[in-house]
Design a protein around this motif. Structure first.
Motif, PDB file in Angstrom:
ATOM      1  N   ILE A  66       0.851  -1.193   0.000  1.00  0.00           N
ATOM      2  CA  ILE A  66       0.000   0.000   0.000  1.00  0.00           C
ATOM      3  C   ILE A  66       0.888   1.245   0.000  1.00  0.00           C
ATOM      4  CG2 ILE A  66      -1.710   1.335   1.295  1.00  0.00           C
ATOM      5  CD1 ILE A  66      -2.766  -1.351   2.373  1.00  0.00           C
ATOM      6  N   GLU A  67       1.903   1.210   0.843  1.00  0.00           N
ATOM      7  CA  GLU A  67       2.822   2.340   0.947  1.00  0.00           C
ATOM      8  C   GLU A  67       3.506   2.620  -0.398  1.00  0.00           C
ATOM      9  OE1 GLU A  67       5.432   3.810   4.709  1.00  0.00           O
ATOM     10  OE2 GLU A  67       5.657   1.723   4.102  1.00  0.00           O
ATOM     11  N   GLN A  68       3.956   1.579  -1.084  1.00  0.00           N
ATOM     12  CA  GLN A  68       4.607   1.751  -2.383  1.00  0.00           C
ATOM     13  C   GLN A  68       3.659   2.358  -3.410  1.00  0.00           C
ATOM     14  OE1 GLN A  68       5.939  -2.219  -3.230  1.00  0.00           O
ATOM     15  NE2 GLN A  68       7.653  -2.106  -1.799  1.00  0.00           N
ATOM     16  N   GLY A  69       2.422   1.873  -3.419  1.00  0.00           N
ATOM     17  CA  GLY A  69       1.441   2.405  -4.358  1.00  0.00           C
ATOM     18  C   GLY A  69       1.150   3.877  -4.115  1.00  0.00           C
ATOM     19  N   VAL A  70       1.002   4.253  -2.862  1.00  0.00           N
ATOM     20  CA  VAL A  70       0.729   5.654  -2.514  1.00  0.00           C
ATOM     21  C   VAL A  70       1.953   6.517  -2.828  1.00  0.00           C
ATOM     22  CG1 VAL A  70       0.183   7.246  -0.624  1.00  0.00           C
ATOM     23  CG2 VAL A  70      -0.999   5.058  -0.775  1.00  0.00           C
ATOM     24  N   VAL A  79       2.930  16.367  -1.554  1.00  0.00           N
ATOM     25  CA  VAL A  79       2.353  15.540  -0.495  1.00  0.00           C
ATOM     26  C   VAL A  79       3.499  15.143   0.429  1.00  0.00           C
ATOM     27  CG1 VAL A  79       1.058  13.437   0.033  1.00  0.00           C
ATOM     28  CG2 VAL A  79       0.596  14.673  -2.093  1.00  0.00           C
ATOM     29  N   SER A  80       3.369  15.484   1.701  1.00  0.00           N
ATOM     30  CA  SER A  80       4.447  15.220   2.658  1.00  0.00           C
ATOM     31  C   SER A  80       4.509  13.740   3.039  1.00  0.00           C
ATOM     32  CB  SER A  80       4.250  16.060   3.918  1.00  0.00           C
ATOM     33  OG  SER A  80       3.148  15.576   4.658  1.00  0.00           O
ATOM     34  N   ALA A  81       5.670  13.354   3.551  1.00  0.00           N
ATOM     35  CA  ALA A  81       5.854  11.984   4.033  1.00  0.00           C
ATOM     36  C   ALA A  81       4.865  11.693   5.152  1.00  0.00           C
ATOM     37  CB  ALA A  81       7.287  11.778   4.512  1.00  0.00           C
ATOM     38  N   LYS A  82       4.585  12.706   5.976  1.00  0.00           N
ATOM     39  CA  LYS A  82       3.629  12.540   7.079  1.00  0.00           C
ATOM     40  C   LYS A  82       2.222  12.251   6.530  1.00  0.00           C
ATOM     41  CE  LYS A  82       2.392  14.751  11.447  1.00  0.00           C
ATOM     42  NZ  LYS A  82       0.981  14.762  11.577  1.00  0.00           N
ATOM     43  N   GLN A  83       1.833  12.959   5.464  1.00  0.00           N
ATOM     44  CA  GLN A  83       0.518  12.728   4.861  1.00  0.00           C
ATOM     45  C   GLN A  83       0.431  11.313   4.280  1.00  0.00           C
ATOM     46  OE1 GLN A  83       0.757  16.338   2.370  1.00  0.00           O
ATOM     47  NE2 GLN A  83      -1.360  16.748   2.999  1.00  0.00           N
ATOM     48  N   ILE A  84       1.494  10.881   3.632  1.00  0.00           N
ATOM     49  CA  ILE A  84       1.522   9.532   3.056  1.00  0.00           C
ATOM     50  C   ILE A  84       1.386   8.500   4.164  1.00  0.00           C
ATOM     51  CG2 ILE A  84       3.002   7.841   1.895  1.00  0.00           C
ATOM     52  CD1 ILE A  84       4.050  10.238   0.190  1.00  0.00           C
ATOM     53  N   GLN A  85       2.136   8.697   5.254  1.00  0.00           N
ATOM     54  CA  GLN A  85       2.080   7.775   6.389  1.00  0.00           C
ATOM     55  C   GLN A  85       0.672   7.742   6.985  1.00  0.00           C
ATOM     56  OE1 GLN A  85       5.121   6.255   6.580  1.00  0.00           O
ATOM     57  NE2 GLN A  85       3.926   4.796   7.713  1.00  0.00           N
ATOM     58  N   THR A  86       0.040   8.903   7.072  1.00  0.00           N
ATOM     59  CA  THR A  86      -1.318   8.990   7.609  1.00  0.00           C
ATOM     60  C   THR A  86      -2.302   8.218   6.735  1.00  0.00           C
ATOM     61  OG1 THR A  86      -0.850  11.136   8.613  1.00  0.00           O
ATOM     62  CG2 THR A  86      -3.167  10.594   8.267  1.00  0.00           C
ATOM     63  N   ILE A  87      -2.171   8.375   5.417  1.00  0.00           N
ATOM     64  CA  ILE A  87      -3.051   7.648   4.491  1.00  0.00           C
ATOM     65  C   ILE A  87      -2.901   6.142   4.699  1.00  0.00           C
ATOM     66  CG2 ILE A  87      -3.406   7.042   2.047  1.00  0.00           C
ATOM     67  CD1 ILE A  87      -2.652  10.003   1.404  1.00  0.00           C
ATOM     68  N   VAL A  88      -1.662   5.673   4.717  1.00  0.00           N
ATOM     69  CA  VAL A  88      -1.405   4.235   4.876  1.00  0.00           C
ATOM     70  C   VAL A  88      -1.908   3.749   6.232  1.00  0.00           C
ATOM     71  CG1 VAL A  88       0.381   2.454   4.923  1.00  0.00           C
ATOM     72  CG2 VAL A  88       0.552   4.315   3.275  1.00  0.00           C
ATOM     73  N   ASP A  89      -1.664   4.525   7.292  1.00  0.00           N
ATOM     74  CA  ASP A  89      -2.146   4.166   8.637  1.00  0.00           C
ATOM     75  C   ASP A  89      -3.668   4.050   8.671  1.00  0.00           C
ATOM     76  OD1 ASP A  89       0.449   4.153   9.609  1.00  0.00           O
ATOM     77  OD2 ASP A  89       0.295   6.131  10.572  1.00  0.00           O
ATOM     78  N   GLU A  90      -4.354   5.037   8.072  1.00  0.00           N
ATOM     79  CA  GLU A  90      -5.818   5.041   8.080  1.00  0.00           C
ATOM     80  C   GLU A  90      -6.388   3.861   7.298  1.00  0.00           C
ATOM     81  OE1 GLU A  90      -6.996   8.914   6.680  1.00  0.00           O
ATOM     82  OE2 GLU A  90      -6.467   9.886   8.586  1.00  0.00           O
ATOM     83  N   VAL A  91      -5.781   3.560   6.148  1.00  0.00           N
ATOM     84  CA  VAL A  91      -6.241   2.426   5.342  1.00  0.00           C
ATOM     85  C   VAL A  91      -6.037   1.130   6.121  1.00  0.00           C
ATOM     86  CG1 VAL A  91      -5.777   1.068   3.250  1.00  0.00           C
ATOM     87  CG2 VAL A  91      -5.970   3.549   3.100  1.00  0.00           C
TER      88      VAL A  91
END
Length: 149
Positions: A66-70, A79-91
């Motif tokens: 998921i992280e790689q795809g995002v 898009v910040s690394a924090k935003q990406i991490q948040t997306i992956v965490d929420e999913v």
């Protein structure tokens, strides 16, 4: 907890702290009967999650995918690394909160797209183009129209 030395049922926890791996709790215990001390480790038991792919193959859940795809969708985007991490965490949280042993990859794709849509429309369309496998320009334009409205 049963004493490993004398088999007595009553033991007390005298110290608790995270273990070195930060994925378990280390507990020092003392037996009320024989007075000997011992250490136990507690770890949260997670339900093994299986992903059902489009071709009906099954594989173990892998957060990194998921992280790689995002990351790919957000490449060279604001898009910040924090935003990406948040997306992956929420999913990931949504996936596990369903408490199902198997989940379709299409559900995961939809969850990711929902999160990306709110963060960056270009990243959303990039992810959708790979995930939905746009066959021609018309299907691509249909998706763009959804974003623009």
């Amino acid at each position: 907890m049963k004493c490993p030395f004398c088999g007595h049922e009553n033991t007390r926890v005298i110290d608790s702290r995270p273990a070195e791996d930060n994925n378990s709790i280390r507990r020092r215990r003392v037996c009320d009967e024989c007075g000997k001390r011992f250490t136990t480790y507690e770890k949260v038991e997670t339900i093994p999650l299986i992903i059902v792919k489009k071709d009906d193959n099954r594989e173990a859940f892998d957060r990194a995918k998921i992280e790689q795809g995002v990351l790919r969708a957000c490449h060279k985007r604001p898009v910040s690394a924090k935003q990406i991490q948040t997306i992956v965490d929420e999913v990931e949280t949504e996936i596990y909160s369903r408490e199902e042993r198997e989940i379709s990859s299409s559900i995961i794709g939809e969850l990711v797209m929902d999160k990306l849509k709110d963060v960056d429309s270009v990243a959303y369309v990039r992810f959708a183009s790979v995930y939905r496998e746009f066959k021609d320009i018309n299907t691509f334009m249909d998706e763009l129209k959804k974003v623009l409205h």
